[in-house]
Design an enzyme around this catalytic site. Sequence first.
Site, PDB file in Angstrom:
ATOM      1  N   HIS A   1      -3.707   4.593   4.732  1.00 43.10           N
ATOM      2  CA  HIS A   1      -4.904   3.751   4.654  1.00 43.10           C
ATOM      3  C   HIS A   1      -5.941   4.434   3.772  1.00 43.10           C
ATOM      4  O   HIS A   1      -6.489   3.841   2.849  1.00 43.10           O
ATOM      5  CB  HIS A   1      -5.451   3.503   6.059  1.00 43.10           C
ATOM      6  CG  HIS A   1      -6.754   2.789   6.062  1.00 43.10           C
ATOM      7  ND1 HIS A   1      -6.912   1.546   5.484  1.00 43.10           N
ATOM      8  CD2 HIS A   1      -7.969   3.140   6.548  1.00 43.10           C
ATOM      9  CE1 HIS A   1      -8.180   1.176   5.624  1.00 43.10           C
ATOM     10  NE2 HIS A   1      -8.834   2.117   6.253  1.00 43.10           N
TER      11      HIS A   1
ATOM     12  N   TYR B   1       3.768   5.516  10.251  1.00 46.02           N
ATOM     13  CA  TYR B   1       4.162   4.254  10.881  1.00 46.02           C
ATOM     14  C   TYR B   1       4.810   3.277   9.894  1.00 46.02           C
ATOM     15  O   TYR B   1       5.319   2.230  10.291  1.00 46.02           O
ATOM     16  CB  TYR B   1       2.925   3.587  11.525  1.00 46.02           C
ATOM     17  CG  TYR B   1       1.731   3.553  10.595  1.00 46.02           C
ATOM     18  CD1 TYR B   1       1.594   2.561   9.634  1.00 46.02           C
ATOM     19  CD2 TYR B   1       0.753   4.549  10.658  1.00 46.02           C
ATOM     20  CE1 TYR B   1       0.531   2.557   8.752  1.00 46.02           C
ATOM     21  CE2 TYR B   1      -0.326   4.549   9.777  1.00 46.02           C
ATOM     22  CZ  TYR B   1      -0.437   3.557   8.830  1.00 46.02           C
ATOM     23  OH  TYR B   1      -1.478   3.556   7.959  1.00 46.02           O
TER      24      TYR B   1
ATOM     25  N   ARG C   1       0.880  -1.179   0.000  1.00 43.12           N
ATOM     26  CA  ARG C   1       0.000   0.000   0.000  1.00 43.12           C
ATOM     27  C   ARG C   1       0.912   1.222   0.000  1.00 43.12           C
ATOM     28  O   ARG C   1       1.562   1.501   0.993  1.00 43.12           O
ATOM     29  CB  ARG C   1      -0.882  -0.032   1.259  1.00 43.12           C
ATOM     30  CG  ARG C   1      -2.034   0.940   1.236  1.00 43.12           C
ATOM     31  CD  ARG C   1      -2.678   1.040   2.615  1.00 43.12           C
ATOM     32  NE  ARG C   1      -1.849   1.829   3.502  1.00 43.12           N
ATOM     33  CZ  ARG C   1      -1.894   1.763   4.838  1.00 43.12           C
ATOM     34  NH1 ARG C   1      -2.713   0.940   5.447  1.00 43.12           N
ATOM     35  NH2 ARG C   1      -1.107   2.541   5.560  1.00 43.12           N
TER      36      ARG C   1
END
Lengths: 324, 335
Positions: free
Chosen positions: B259, B267, B255
């Site tokens: 998100h 992170y 990814r």
Amino acid sequence: MPTMTLLQAISDALRYEMRRDERVFLLGEDIAEFGGAFKVTKGFVEEFGKQRVINTPISEAAIIGGAIGAALNGLIPVAEMQFMDFITNGFNQLVNVAATTAYRWGLPVPIVVRGPVGGGMSAGPFHSRSAEAWFAHTPGLKVVFPAFPADAKGLLIAAIRDPNPVLFFEHKGLYRKIREDVPEGEHVVPLGTARIVRPGADLSIIAYGRMVHIALEVAARLEDEGASVEVVDIRTLVPFDEATVFDSVKRTNRVVITHEATLTAGFGAEIAARIADKAFEYLDAPIRRVAAFDAPVPMAPPLEQAMLPSAEKLLDTCRQVLEY
Amino acid sequence: MADVVATAEIPEIVPTSLLNDQQRVALLRWMLHARIFDEVTIRLYRQGKMFGSVFAQIGHEAISVGSAAVLQPEDAIFPMHRDLGAHFVRGVPLRTIALNHLARQGSMMRGTDGTGHYADPQRKLYGNISHLGAMIPVAVGYALAAQLKGEPIVVLNYIGEGGAQTGEFHEGLNFAAVRKAPFVLIIENNQYAYSTPTTEEYACKKLSDRAIGYGIPGETIDGTDVERVYEATFYAVERARNGEGPSLIEAICMRMRGHAEHDNASYVPRELLEYWKKRDPLLRYQRFLIDNGILSEAEIQQMRREIEAETVRVLDDVLQLPFPPAEEAFKNVFL
Ligand SMILES: Cc1ncc(C[n+]2csc(CCOP(=O)(O)OP(=O)(O)O)c2C)c(N)n1
Ligand SMILES: [Mg+2]
């Protein structure tokens, strides 16, 4: 007293209980280093470590079932649902395992399942639901839904100390919107106590969660029209504080009940039935409810506004009841 | 505009004999559509002009495109939230995608829901709901009905490696295996479920290792090589169509964004992103097509310009449209 948002007050309650009692631990998705989707547990993993702030796989049945098991083995778990909508995936654990354990085994299940709920953010049908009525309908589960920061702290501490499974609903639209002074340290609001948040003589609005704030807005507007409106925040659905609600109705003789959840078989129906049953002779007007239209929560703003209850709808209903 | 060819060392694409050059150009076009839709919506999001969340699929394009391209029009597809590439492969017009994404007037969902959650029954495309894993048993049921009706179709369904940890993943896949349903499930393993790394999601080495527990074939493949994805899906679909039952494919990718666009993904270790940047599925394929004389750099640039212009035009246009009227909220709760 420090001023806190609803979100900060919830964090404060969790931190206070974790410092006080090392049996208390947290589990949920993205709650450790990330601090949770809404940052309720920001900084917790640094203070309490990965054993007491557990990141879980995306497995709500395991989160809730695991909490139940840990509770049977002497710990006090507080589980976070990233959105309360996802509690559906742990439904079986709640309604069949958690809710029946005291009754069948005589054993306590001191778990709390908490998380954000509610609409108004164009988040669509799967991130906006108000699901409290499902659980209020299940004997064996306590259901809490605070509207103010200080209450949220005191109720969450009470929920963590309660020997029963407690569902704790947090309206995400209130998280950063509502601020007030919150007592430092020990502060307990017993479950099953309603609070009159605005006294009045002509009409009682019975509400919880976000609708309490809308009720206060409506009460202020009705005051300009010469009506004195009382607002009762029930704070917990189960156990339900009948005495405070009946007392209010007996003084004002008119009642409107409101919640953001959909109308049919909503908790307002339960409140209305109890008033009709036990305080009928005090009523000067029919009991009315203002709730969401019976549909999933839609995404596009005009649809969502039409579907959810609003200050305008509540105001309109209150005027009708006052004029009856 | 992004570079057409990545300059850093790129692993070689292993060409499959199943594809001809015309099909390869089509694969690139769909991947470009997916990538550019992200680029444009990310830009709009930053300008505060988007509505709803932007779940970029950058890094996933080879999976949704390479697998969906295997299907016949009668086959059904149940995509997840990073599979717009599959929507393009199924022939859903850009305008339809945008209308649904932005919940505008004229969208198939009438403003009740957004993103890729819509269904287009004519194109046999059924969108996901937010609850991860929920559509796996549903897709299996669709396949089961085809089996009962004697229709030789296959159902292709996708899930993230995070969503693969739900109970419905297990129940759905096991049911499919027991009934030998014509079903293929692709796990898009992009290393993270929101902020959670795979090490906190599952303890097995490969998620495809689970297949043996269901008594079905499973394999783990490079999800950034569109030819490899095509090939693996092709054989799984063929198997399903022949009545031999379901397969599980784990496609590994990264990814490359947060998100959703609200998340800066701080992170994620920078070295991890650097590693995967060299394996960008689009840049890898562009290099392959150029090196093999299938398309020139200029032709790819031209394709990119056309798709970008179209995407900007359609999104700008749809953003001008009103939301559906309030009355829609009260319709269709029941039919
Ligand atoms: C049952 C359920 N629990 C929690 C969520 C909240 N959520 C949305 S996306 C997401 C992470 C998904 O990770 P993955 O399945 O790996 O897909 P990715 O986003 O990485 O492509 C989470 C936790 C959800 N949508 N559904
Ligand atoms: Mg993932």
